[in-house]
Design a protein around this motif. Structure first.
Motif, PDB file in Angstrom:
ATOM      1  N   GLY A 178       0.825  -1.195   0.000  1.00 24.35           N
ATOM      2  CA  GLY A 178       0.000   0.000   0.000  1.00 24.35           C
ATOM      3  C   GLY A 178       0.863   1.251   0.000  1.00 24.35           C
ATOM      4  O   GLY A 178       2.094   1.177   0.103  1.00 24.35           O
ATOM      5  N   PRO A 179       0.248   2.424  -0.091  1.00 26.65           N
ATOM      6  CA  PRO A 179       1.021   3.675  -0.112  1.00 26.65           C
ATOM      7  C   PRO A 179       2.004   3.830   1.051  1.00 26.65           C
ATOM      8  O   PRO A 179       3.161   4.206   0.810  1.00 26.65           O
ATOM      9  N   PRO A 180       1.625   3.552   2.307  1.00 23.89           N
ATOM     10  CA  PRO A 180       2.608   3.703   3.388  1.00 23.89           C
ATOM     11  C   PRO A 180       3.812   2.772   3.231  1.00 23.89           C
ATOM     12  O   PRO A 180       4.950   3.157   3.542  1.00 23.89           O
ATOM     13  N   GLN A 181       3.566   1.560   2.745  1.00 26.82           N
ATOM     14  CA  GLN A 181       4.678   0.607   2.572  1.00 26.82           C
ATOM     15  C   GLN A 181       5.609   1.049   1.435  1.00 26.82           C
ATOM     16  O   GLN A 181       6.836   0.897   1.532  1.00 26.82           O
ATOM     17  N   ILE A 182       5.042   1.588   0.380  1.00 28.10           N
ATOM     18  CA  ILE A 182       5.881   2.098  -0.711  1.00 28.10           C
ATOM     19  C   ILE A 182       6.705   3.286  -0.225  1.00 28.10           C
ATOM     20  O   ILE A 182       7.897   3.413  -0.548  1.00 28.10           O
ATOM     21  N   ALA A 183       6.100   4.151   0.584  1.00 26.88           N
ATOM     22  CA  ALA A 183       6.843   5.275   1.161  1.00 26.88           C
ATOM     23  C   ALA A 183       7.985   4.782   2.045  1.00 26.88           C
ATOM     24  O   ALA A 183       9.079   5.360   2.044  1.00 26.88           O
ATOM     25  N   THR A 184       7.741   3.701   2.778  1.00 25.44           N
ATOM     26  CA  THR A 184       8.793   3.142   3.629  1.00 25.44           C
ATOM     27  C   THR A 184       9.944   2.598   2.801  1.00 25.44           C
ATOM     28  O   THR A 184      11.122   2.791   3.141  1.00 25.44           O
ATOM     29  N   VAL A 185       9.629   1.931   1.690  1.00 23.52           N
ATOM     30  CA  VAL A 185      10.678   1.439   0.795  1.00 23.52           C
ATOM     31  C   VAL A 185      11.545   2.601   0.301  1.00 23.52           C
ATOM     32  O   VAL A 185      12.783   2.526   0.308  1.00 23.52           O
ATOM     33  N   LEU A 186      10.904   3.674  -0.134  1.00 18.08           N
ATOM     34  CA  LEU A 186      11.660   4.825  -0.619  1.00 18.08           C
ATOM     35  C   LEU A 186      12.520   5.412   0.491  1.00 18.08           C
ATOM     36  O   LEU A 186      13.690   5.764   0.278  1.00 18.08           O
ATOM     37  N   THR A 187      11.952   5.554   1.683  1.00 16.78           N
ATOM     38  CA  THR A 187      12.693   6.139   2.801  1.00 16.78           C
ATOM     39  C   THR A 187      13.920   5.310   3.156  1.00 16.78           C
ATOM     40  O   THR A 187      15.034   5.835   3.285  1.00 16.78           O
ATOM     41  N   GLU A 188      13.709   4.018   3.328  1.00 14.89           N
ATOM     42  CA  GLU A 188      14.809   3.165   3.788  1.00 14.89           C
ATOM     43  C   GLU A 188      15.907   3.026   2.741  1.00 14.89           C
ATOM     44  O   GLU A 188      17.094   2.987   3.090  1.00 14.89           O
ATOM     45  N   THR A 189      15.526   2.958   1.475  1.00 18.25           N
ATOM     46  CA  THR A 189      16.560   2.831   0.444  1.00 18.25           C
ATOM     47  C   THR A 189      17.332   4.143   0.278  1.00 18.25           C
ATOM     48  O   THR A 189      18.553   4.122   0.093  1.00 18.25           O
ATOM     49  N   LEU A 190      16.654   5.269   0.353  1.00 23.60           N
ATOM     50  CA  LEU A 190      17.368   6.541   0.284  1.00 23.60           C
ATOM     51  C   LEU A 190      18.279   6.725   1.494  1.00 23.60           C
ATOM     52  O   LEU A 190      19.427   7.173   1.355  1.00 23.60           O
ATOM     53  N   ALA A 191      17.797   6.383   2.672  1.00 20.33           N
ATOM     54  CA  ALA A 191      18.611   6.536   3.874  1.00 20.33           C
ATOM     55  C   ALA A 191      19.871   5.667   3.826  1.00 20.33           C
ATOM     56  O   ALA A 191      20.873   5.989   4.473  1.00 20.33           O
ATOM     57  N   SER A 192      19.810   4.575   3.068  1.00 18.14           N
ATOM     58  CA  SER A 192      20.977   3.692   2.950  1.00 18.14           C
ATOM     59  C   SER A 192      22.028   4.239   1.989  1.00 18.14           C
ATOM     60  O   SER A 192      23.124   3.667   1.881  1.00 18.14           O
ATOM     61  N   LEU A 193      21.707   5.342   1.295  1.00 15.98           N
ATOM     62  CA  LEU A 193      22.613   5.921   0.301  1.00 15.98           C
ATOM     63  C   LEU A 193      22.853   7.393   0.607  1.00 15.98           C
ATOM     64  O   LEU A 193      22.443   8.287  -0.138  1.00 15.98           O
ATOM     65  N   PRO A 194      23.545   7.698   1.707  1.00 18.78           N
ATOM     66  CA  PRO A 194      23.688   9.098   2.131  1.00 18.78           C
ATOM     67  C   PRO A 194      24.429   9.983   1.136  1.00 18.78           C
ATOM     68  O   PRO A 194      24.060  11.153   0.957  1.00 18.78           O
ATOM     69  N   VAL A 195      25.454   9.461   0.488  1.00 16.27           N
ATOM     70  CA  VAL A 195      26.194  10.292  -0.467  1.00 16.27           C
ATOM     71  C   VAL A 195      25.328  10.593  -1.688  1.00 16.27           C
ATOM     72  O   VAL A 195      25.370  11.703  -2.232  1.00 16.27           O
ATOM     73  N   PHE A 196      24.524   9.647  -2.109  1.00 12.05           N
ATOM     74  CA  PHE A 196      23.589   9.886  -3.209  1.00 12.05           C
ATOM     75  C   PHE A 196      22.601  10.992  -2.833  1.00 12.05           C
ATOM     76  O   PHE A 196      22.329  11.890  -3.636  1.00 12.05           O
ATOM     77  N   CYS A 197      22.060  10.937  -1.613  1.00 21.73           N
ATOM     78  CA  CYS A 197      21.148  11.992  -1.167  1.00 21.73           C
ATOM     79  C   CYS A 197      21.842  13.350  -1.177  1.00 21.73           C
ATOM     80  O   CYS A 197      21.248  14.362  -1.591  1.00 21.73           O
ATOM     81  N   ASP A 198      23.064  13.402  -0.739  1.00 22.31           N
ATOM     82  CA  ASP A 198      23.846  14.632  -0.767  1.00 22.31           C
ATOM     83  C   ASP A 198      24.016  15.129  -2.203  1.00 22.31           C
ATOM     84  O   ASP A 198      23.800  16.307  -2.514  1.00 22.31           O
ATOM     85  N   LEU A 199      24.358  14.222  -3.101  1.00 20.53           N
ATOM     86  CA  LEU A 199      24.604  14.603  -4.498  1.00 20.53           C
ATOM     87  C   LEU A 199      23.337  15.070  -5.213  1.00 20.53           C
ATOM     88  O   LEU A 199      23.424  15.833  -6.183  1.00 20.53           O
ATOM     89  N   LEU A 200      22.159  14.658  -4.746  1.00 16.62           N
ATOM     90  CA  LEU A 200      20.922  15.110  -5.364  1.00 16.62           C
ATOM     91  C   LEU A 200      20.799  16.638  -5.332  1.00 16.62           C
ATOM     92  O   LEU A 200      20.136  17.221  -6.185  1.00 16.62           O
ATOM     93  N   THR A 201      21.428  17.263  -4.355  1.00 14.70           N
ATOM     94  CA  THR A 201      21.447  18.726  -4.304  1.00 14.70           C
ATOM     95  C   THR A 201      22.444  19.299  -5.295  1.00 14.70           C
ATOM     96  O   THR A 201      22.163  20.268  -6.005  1.00 14.70           O
ATOM     97  N   HIS A 202      23.612  18.701  -5.374  1.00 17.48           N
ATOM     98  CA  HIS A 202      24.713  19.290  -6.126  1.00 17.48           C
ATOM     99  C   HIS A 202      24.615  19.063  -7.635  1.00 17.48           C
ATOM    100  O   HIS A 202      25.132  19.865  -8.412  1.00 17.48           O
ATOM    101  N   VAL A 203      23.955  17.976  -8.042  1.00 13.05           N
ATOM    102  CA  VAL A 203      23.869  17.699  -9.486  1.00 13.05           C
ATOM    103  C   VAL A 203      23.226  18.857 -10.244  1.00 13.05           C
ATOM    104  O   VAL A 203      23.815  19.382 -11.196  1.00 13.05           O
ATOM    105  N   PRO A 204      22.014  19.313  -9.878  1.00 11.77           N
ATOM    106  CA  PRO A 204      21.420  20.407 -10.660  1.00 11.77           C
ATOM    107  C   PRO A 204      22.068  21.755 -10.400  1.00 11.77           C
ATOM    108  O   PRO A 204      22.028  22.635 -11.268  1.00 11.77           O
ATOM    109  N   LEU A 205      22.653  21.943  -9.226  1.00 17.20           N
ATOM    110  CA  LEU A 205      23.258  23.238  -8.907  1.00 17.20           C
ATOM    111  C   LEU A 205      24.544  23.480  -9.678  1.00 17.20           C
ATOM    112  O   LEU A 205      24.800  24.603 -10.116  1.00 17.20           O
ATOM    113  N   SER A 206      25.354  22.431  -9.851  1.00 17.79           N
ATOM    114  CA  SER A 206      26.662  22.671 -10.468  1.00 17.79           C
ATOM    115  C   SER A 206      27.175  21.527 -11.332  1.00 17.79           C
ATOM    116  O   SER A 206      27.735  21.767 -12.404  1.00 17.79           O
ATOM    117  N   LEU A 207      26.993  20.294 -10.906  1.00 18.32           N
ATOM    118  CA  LEU A 207      27.711  19.198 -11.551  1.00 18.32           C
ATOM    119  C   LEU A 207      27.327  19.015 -13.004  1.00 18.32           C
ATOM    120  O   LEU A 207      28.188  18.867 -13.872  1.00 18.32           O
TER     121      LEU A 207
END
Length: 229
Positions: free
Chosen positions: A88-117
């Protein structure tokens, strides 16, 4: 002694060593904004000028790391949902949360890619990043569509929200040394340095639930990583 790579296999290994060094240092230093090439090349065991044989600039190196991040996020989501079709929607949100949290450098880079990279590499390198990130995005959306009750249009909206929130929350939850010192002096402001995972989970669950209850427009909106990364 720093040895120059001779074979294709050596060059591939050195390139991978640079990416691993950049990711490790980003984690140690508190973000890619603190990275310079000299410590990265030293950590990878290369001469300080050797990085130019593999990446034209720091921006190109970090864009490669972001591109790899898309592939890792895609794979993490596919592993998390497996053959499920009942999420259901809450479970899909949990999948997104947990997988993103497991990739901290990727989350960081999500800011920098459109700004400069993306804008500081040549057009063919930018094209390759866009091609591969959009392909990973489409696979992620399809996997989530198969895994549960949300429609593809609802998933598009949830993914756009997840990318935007993950990028912003990561920066806020990893303040610079100056801001960290300021928060110690002014505790009333420290609440903005929020805890990344619980906040992301709460807002994505609320967004997913709301999207699932909202009537859809007649046509699917075209989203994708370009809007947030």
């Amino acid at each position: 002694m720093h040895r120059r790579a001779r074979s294709t296999e050596d060059k591939t290994r050195r390139s991978e060593d640079l990416l691993a060094a950049a990711e490790a240092l980003a984690l140690e230093l508190g973000g890619v904004r603190h990275l310079t090439l000299a410590p990265v090349t030293e950590r990878a065991g290369l001469h300080r000028t050797g990085v130019r044989r593999y990446y034209a600039s720091k921006e190109e190196l970090l864009l490669e790391l972001a591109e790899r991040g898309w592939g890792r996020w895609r794979d993490a989501i596919k592993d998390a949902v497996g053959d499920r079709t009942d999420l259901g929607p809450p479970q899909i949100a949990t999948v997104l949360t947990e997988t993103l949290a497991s990739l901290p450098v990727f989350c960081d880079l999500l800011t920098h890619v459109p700004l400069s990279l993306e804008g500081d590499v040549d057009i063919e390198r930018a094209r390759r990043y866009k091609t591969n990130s959009f392909a990973a995005y489409d696979e992620i959306a399809s996997a989530l569509d198969r895994a549960g009750s949300m429609t593809l249009q609802q998933i598009d909206g949830l993914l756009a929200t997840a990318l935007t929130l993950a990028a912003g929350f990561w920066q806020v939850s990893h303040p610079t040394p100056t801001l960290a010192a300021l928060y110690e002096q002014e505790p009333r402001w420290a609440h903005v340095a929020l805890d990344f995972t619980p906040k992301l989970r709460h807002l994505l669950e609320a967004t997913a639930t709301g999207l699932a209850r909202t009537p859809e427009p007649a046509e699917r909106a075209v989203e994708g990583p370009g809007s947030s990364s």
